[in-house]
Scaffold this motif. Structure first.
Motif, PDB file in Angstrom:
ATOM      1  N   ASP A   1       0.891  -1.281  -0.018  1.00  0.00           N
ATOM      2  CA  ASP A   1       0.067   0.039  -0.035  1.00  0.00           C
ATOM      3  C   ASP A   1       0.894   1.353  -0.011  1.00  0.00           C
ATOM      4  OD1 ASP A   1      -2.208   1.770   0.144  1.00  0.00           O
ATOM      5  OD2 ASP A   1      -2.478   1.278   2.491  1.00  0.00           O
ATOM      6  N   TYR A   2       1.268   1.318  -1.032  1.00  0.00           N
ATOM      7  CA  TYR A   2       2.251   2.639  -1.305  1.00  0.00           C
ATOM      8  C   TYR A   2       2.616   2.858  -2.860  1.00  0.00           C
ATOM      9  CZ  TYR A   2       5.276  -1.466  -1.508  1.00  0.00           C
ATOM     10  OH  TYR A   2       5.750  -2.474  -1.819  1.00  0.00           O
ATOM     11  N   ASP A   3       2.769   4.190  -3.168  1.00  0.00           N
ATOM     12  CA  ASP A   3       3.594   4.296  -4.408  1.00  0.00           C
ATOM     13  C   ASP A   3       5.117   4.071  -4.471  1.00  0.00           C
ATOM     14  OD1 ASP A   3       0.939   5.486  -4.928  1.00  0.00           O
ATOM     15  OD2 ASP A   3       1.624   7.607  -4.412  1.00  0.00           O
ATOM     16  N   MET A   4       5.554   4.485  -3.689  1.00  0.00           N
ATOM     17  CA  MET A   4       7.083   4.121  -3.775  1.00  0.00           C
ATOM     18  C   MET A   4       7.562   4.110  -2.273  1.00  0.00           C
ATOM     19  SD  MET A   4      10.125   6.763  -5.525  1.00  0.00           S
ATOM     20  CE  MET A   4       9.715   6.514  -6.960  1.00  0.00           C
ATOM     21  N   MET A   5       8.825   3.392  -2.025  1.00  0.00           N
ATOM     22  CA  MET A   5       9.269   3.349  -0.574  1.00  0.00           C
ATOM     23  C   MET A   5      10.699   2.922  -0.769  1.00  0.00           C
ATOM     24  SD  MET A   5       8.018  -0.544   0.297  1.00  0.00           S
ATOM     25  CE  MET A   5       9.258  -0.935   1.829  1.00  0.00           C
ATOM     26  N   VAL A   6      11.495   2.881   0.259  1.00  0.00           N
ATOM     27  CA  VAL A   6      12.885   2.718   0.378  1.00  0.00           C
ATOM     28  C   VAL A   6      12.899   1.170   0.939  1.00  0.00           C
ATOM     29  CG1 VAL A   6      15.178   3.023   1.277  1.00  0.00           C
ATOM     30  CG2 VAL A   6      13.842   4.858   0.551  1.00  0.00           C
ATOM     31  N   ASN A   7      13.790   0.300   0.357  1.00  0.00           N
ATOM     32  CA  ASN A   7      14.210  -0.894   0.920  1.00  0.00           C
ATOM     33  C   ASN A   7      15.258  -1.445   0.507  1.00  0.00           C
ATOM     34  OD1 ASN A   7      12.804  -3.478   2.299  1.00  0.00           O
ATOM     35  ND2 ASN A   7      13.628  -4.162   0.405  1.00  0.00           N
ATOM     36  N   ARG A   8      15.774  -2.426   1.480  1.00  0.00           N
ATOM     37  CA  ARG A   8      17.315  -2.747   1.218  1.00  0.00           C
ATOM     38  C   ARG A   8      16.909  -4.460   1.148  1.00  0.00           C
ATOM     39  NH1 ARG A   8      21.489  -5.196   3.570  1.00  0.00           N
ATOM     40  NH2 ARG A   8      23.485  -4.890   2.913  1.00  0.00           N
ATOM     41  N   TRP A   9      17.476  -5.016  -0.209  1.00  0.00           N
ATOM     42  CA  TRP A   9      17.726  -6.490  -0.227  1.00  0.00           C
ATOM     43  C   TRP A   9      19.084  -7.014  -0.050  1.00  0.00           C
ATOM     44  CZ3 TRP A   9      14.526  -3.595  -3.227  1.00  0.00           C
ATOM     45  CH2 TRP A   9      13.362  -3.943  -3.356  1.00  0.00           C
TER      46      TRP A   9
ATOM     47  N   PHE B   1      10.945 -15.375  -3.032  1.00  0.00           N
ATOM     48  CA  PHE B   1      10.274 -14.782  -2.007  1.00  0.00           C
ATOM     49  C   PHE B   1      10.373 -13.111  -2.416  1.00  0.00           C
ATOM     50  CE2 PHE B   1      10.046 -12.709   2.231  1.00  0.00           C
ATOM     51  CZ  PHE B   1       8.694 -12.913   2.573  1.00  0.00           C
ATOM     52  N   TYR B   2      11.627 -12.863  -3.200  1.00  0.00           N
ATOM     53  CA  TYR B   2      12.030 -11.487  -3.445  1.00  0.00           C
ATOM     54  C   TYR B   2      11.590 -11.111  -4.608  1.00  0.00           C
ATOM     55  CZ  TYR B   2      15.728 -11.896   0.056  1.00  0.00           C
ATOM     56  OH  TYR B   2      16.530 -12.087   1.290  1.00  0.00           O
ATOM     57  N   TRP B   3      11.338 -11.966  -5.739  1.00  0.00           N
ATOM     58  CA  TRP B   3      11.094 -11.371  -7.115  1.00  0.00           C
ATOM     59  C   TRP B   3      10.053 -12.309  -7.741  1.00  0.00           C
ATOM     60  CZ3 TRP B   3      14.231  -7.922  -5.506  1.00  0.00           C
ATOM     61  CH2 TRP B   3      15.772  -8.398  -5.014  1.00  0.00           C
ATOM     62  N   GLY B   4       9.593 -13.128  -7.180  1.00  0.00           N
ATOM     63  CA  GLY B   4       8.695 -14.154  -7.663  1.00  0.00           C
ATOM     64  C   GLY B   4       7.365 -13.731  -8.127  1.00  0.00           C
ATOM     65  N   SER B   5       6.555 -13.721  -9.102  1.00  0.00           N
ATOM     66  CA  SER B   5       5.428 -13.181  -9.832  1.00  0.00           C
ATOM     67  C   SER B   5       4.242 -13.544  -8.889  1.00  0.00           C
ATOM     68  CB  SER B   5       5.156 -13.660 -11.034  1.00  0.00           C
ATOM     69  OG  SER B   5       4.953 -15.222 -11.562  1.00  0.00           O
ATOM     70  N   ASN B   6       4.218 -14.632  -7.823  1.00  0.00           N
ATOM     71  CA  ASN B   6       3.297 -14.665  -7.143  1.00  0.00           C
ATOM     72  C   ASN B   6       3.168 -13.503  -5.987  1.00  0.00           C
ATOM     73  OD1 ASN B   6       5.872 -15.925  -5.978  1.00  0.00           O
ATOM     74  ND2 ASN B   6       4.658 -16.309  -4.169  1.00  0.00           N
ATOM     75  N   GLY B   7       4.382 -12.849  -5.745  1.00  0.00           N
ATOM     76  CA  GLY B   7       4.042 -11.690  -4.983  1.00  0.00           C
ATOM     77  C   GLY B   7       3.532 -10.505  -5.516  1.00  0.00           C
ATOM     78  N   VAL B   8       3.215 -10.533  -6.702  1.00  0.00           N
ATOM     79  CA  VAL B   8       2.507  -9.233  -7.311  1.00  0.00           C
ATOM     80  C   VAL B   8       0.977  -9.265  -6.604  1.00  0.00           C
ATOM     81  CG1 VAL B   8       1.262  -8.431  -9.284  1.00  0.00           C
ATOM     82  CG2 VAL B   8       3.310  -9.577  -9.648  1.00  0.00           C
TER      83      VAL B   8
ATOM     84  N   GLY C   1       2.705  -9.900   1.624  1.00  0.00           N
ATOM     85  CA  GLY C   1       3.819 -10.290   2.654  1.00  0.00           C
ATOM     86  C   GLY C   1       5.031 -10.830   2.031  1.00  0.00           C
ATOM     87  N   THR C   2       5.096 -10.773   1.027  1.00  0.00           N
ATOM     88  CA  THR C   2       6.608 -11.195   0.312  1.00  0.00           C
ATOM     89  C   THR C   2       7.429 -10.082   0.185  1.00  0.00           C
ATOM     90  OG1 THR C   2       6.119 -10.513  -2.031  1.00  0.00           O
ATOM     91  CG2 THR C   2       5.336 -12.901  -1.329  1.00  0.00           C
ATOM     92  N   ARG C   3       8.477 -10.266  -0.241  1.00  0.00           N
ATOM     93  CA  ARG C   3       9.292  -8.979  -0.574  1.00  0.00           C
ATOM     94  C   ARG C   3       9.614  -8.516  -2.040  1.00  0.00           C
ATOM     95  NH1 ARG C   3      15.123  -8.949   2.817  1.00  0.00           N
ATOM     96  NH2 ARG C   3      14.573  -6.939   2.453  1.00  0.00           N
ATOM     97  N   ASN C   4       8.566  -8.749  -2.632  1.00  0.00           N
ATOM     98  CA  ASN C   4       8.629  -8.453  -4.143  1.00  0.00           C
ATOM     99  C   ASN C   4       7.794  -6.988  -3.940  1.00  0.00           C
ATOM    100  OD1 ASN C   4       8.167  -7.888  -6.671  1.00  0.00           O
ATOM    101  ND2 ASN C   4       7.197  -9.851  -7.362  1.00  0.00           N
ATOM    102  N   TYR C   5       8.460  -6.135  -3.367  1.00  0.00           N
ATOM    103  CA  TYR C   5       7.702  -4.600  -2.919  1.00  0.00           C
ATOM    104  C   TYR C   5       7.481  -3.883  -4.329  1.00  0.00           C
ATOM    105  CZ  TYR C   5       9.104  -5.756   1.626  1.00  0.00           C
ATOM    106  OH  TYR C   5       8.957  -6.392   2.881  1.00  0.00           O
TER     107      TYR C   5
END
Length: 598
Positions: A481-489, A501-508, A512-516
């Protein structure tokens, strides 16, 4: 700066078959290929085998502790318990991407496809009270950790179908799913003393001192204030080749303070022994206090070869405003990294040019894909963004504040995407203004955003900032729920299942994934599959490089800088080896291989 040895390239070239069907028990196991060190190795390559024993080191930490079980959710346990007191069946060499050697276990054996793993305990392995480590202790440790320990333990345990005793000192785990990493994960599980927990609830937080197998035992402590770990002169494993030159200090003490500012003050006053400096400007300008000028404190710079990972302003491509890659590309051009880095960091830090930069897993920046990398990407050529195959590099400015050429390129990209200046504002064909908000929880990031906003305003964009507390930030990040945020992987030299968990398409859509950023790329999914099913180190590296290309050319993040070195100020009597591990100042380095030399 002391010299270091670049060992990963050699280690990578040694791997041929990924998952070898060991015909007999082995002294170690590598994720791919074979261990770099043979069964007759005498010490790890990044230790001083002649390091003297004795002396002490004192760390300053902010925060506190109130528990002595580091493997449950309840309580705050000092890191030193994991690092110095508990041990696992296998121990990790930090000079290889992911290789383990026998520790409590003298050998490890796997099936042809790693469908099972078998460990055999050393007959001399013992707890600090002198009692032997038994197969019962091993099995109980795995079971109790899965039942009442941290969730990660249970997740791995679900993949174990059966556990069986093999002879007097062996135990075999058979799996119900294909996971080539699982034998290594199990090899790193801590082994606990079953009788130590009789009559106690494992999940309850206490300050009961544990009985464990490691080189140190818990000494004096006061909850929340300090804890001392004392080297055990009767440590069962002190003569193992794996431990030669390690665990040299007689005492490792942690002092806890209210905040980071007090930790710094305690170091400058000589109350603690070491300080990791994260600010390169401070490193250059504020290390002139008496202990430095007198020579009692030394400044050391420790390089490493860990992947840069990714940190930056993250576009949420689930939002229509950021769906078009040309819009994201325009905003990337408007971020004047060279000027901002100079203003904030004296230009010291390098930029994160890709997700796996600074390591052998990173793509060749600006160069076309070749060999196996090109073969992996070829089936997705029609859907990949410009640069993925033919070469991509982040925009570079001339270092001046105006950044004219990049802003000109940004305007062109915005116009191509349908955004034009109308009445002094950037708007689409329907007259809707280009605006978005960055969700932040850090004052540092707010200042950085404002420097970027100055350039965006020249493009007719007026973004906003939402400062939220940690709880709100976590809740909104979970729901995207954001337009943009800061994150570090943070990324490692042995990326694995976490990549989904980081980049998988299920995270779209799955919360709760890290596919922000909302990566929805069949190519990214395919590269992750290729990484996890690679049959050789060469195939694994190619798949990772290909994934790096997909992510970087996707223009999902406006990357910040990273540090390719660690800056350590320390008491001059504390020494470390000339040869450094590829991981640098990381787990297994300080204080593990340091020694005291008055």
């Amino acid at each position: 700066m002391k010299p270091h040895r670049i060992a990963l390239g050699l280690a990578l070239s040694l791997g041929t078959m990924a998952h070898i069907a060991y015909a007999e028990p082995q002294h170690g196991i590598a994720m791919y290929g074979e261990p770099a060190l043979g069964p007759d190795f005498t010490e790890l390559p990044y230790v001083n085998p002649d390091a003297p024993k004795g002396g002490r080191i004192v760390f300053g930490e902010s925060g506190g502790f109130d528990a002595f079980n580091p493997y449950i959710l309840k309580g705050r346990s000092p890191w030193g318990l994991r690092a110095h007191v508990f041990e696992s069946l296998l121990g990790r060499s930090w000079d290889e991407s992911f290789t383990l050697y026998g520790l409590l276990a003298e050998s490890v054996e796997t099936g042809p496809n790693r469908e099972w793993v078998e460990f055999h305990l050393r007959p001399e392995a013992a707890f600090s009270d002198g009692s032997p480590v038994t197969v019962d202790d091993v099995i109980w440790s795995f079971e109790i950790l899965a039942e009442k320990g941290l969730p990660s333990f249970g997740n791995s345990w679900k993949k174990v179908e059966t556990v069986e005793r093999v002879g007097e000192r062996g135990v075999r785990f058979t799996f119900n799913t294909v996971d080539f990493e699982l034998p290594l994960i199990l090899g790193l599980r801590p082994i606990l003393k079953q009788s130590d927990w009789e009559g106690r609830d494992f999940a309850e937080s206490t300050l009961d001192v544990p009985t464990a197998t490691g080189p140190y035992t818990v000494g004096d402590f006061e909850a929340g204030r300090y804890i001392s770990f004392v080297r055990n002169p009767d440590y069962w494993g002190k003569d193992l080749p794996f431990n030669k030159g390690r665990n040299n200090l007689d005492e490792i003490r942690y002092e806890f303070y209210g905040d980071a500012g007090v930790v710094w003050q305690s170091f400058t006053a000589g109350e603690t022994s070491v300080f990791r400096e994260g600010d390169p400007v401070k490193w250059e300008n504020e290390y002139d206090f008496p202990l430095v000028t007198s020579g009692e404190v030394t400044k050391s710079v420790i390089p490493h070869q860990r992947p840069a990972g990714m940190e930056g302003f993250v576009f949420n491509t689930r939002r229509p405003i950021f769906e078009d890659w040309r819009v994201r590309d325009a905003l990337l051009h408007a971020f004047n990294f060279e000027f901002i880095n100079q203003a904030l960091n004296n230009g010291v830090y390098p930029r994160r040019t890709s997700y796996f930069a600074n390591s052998p897993l990173g793509m060749a920046v600006g160069e076309p894909a070749e060999g196996k990398v090109a073969e992996l990407l070829a089936p997705f050529a029609d859907e990949l963004l410009p640069g993925a195959i033919d070469g991509y590099a982040l925009p570079v400015s001339d270092g001046s504040e105006r950044n004219r050429s990049n802003l000109r390129a940004a305007r062109q990209q915005l116009e191509a995407a349908g955004w034009t200046i109308q009445d002094g504002e950037l708007k689409d064909a329907d007259g809707n203004p280009f605006t978005f908000e960055i969700m932040l929880k850090s004052n540092r990031d707010e200042g950085l955003a404002n420097m970027w906003f100055d350039a965006l305003k020249q493009l007719g964009i007026t973004p906003g900032i939402e400062l939220v507390d940690s709880a709100q930030h976590k809740a909104r990040a979970t729901e995207y729920d954001y337009d943009m945020m800061v994150n570090r992987w943070g990324l490692s030299l042995s990326p694995g299942n976490e990549q989904r968990f980081y980049w998988g398409s299920n995270g779209v859509t799955e919360p709760g994934t890290r596919n922000y950023m909302g990566v929805n790329s069949p190519a990214a999914d395919a590269m992750i599959d290729a990484m996890l099913s690679a049959e050789s180190q060469e195939d694994f590296v190619a798949a990772t490089k290909a994934l790096d290309r997909v992510l970087t050319s996707g223009r999902y993040v406006v990357p910040f800088w990273f540090s390719d070195v660690s800056r350590l100020a320390h008491a001059s009597r504390l020494k470390y080896p000339e040869t450094l591990p590829i991981y640098g100042d990381w787990i297994g380095f300080l204080p593990d291989v340091w020694w005291n030399e008055e």
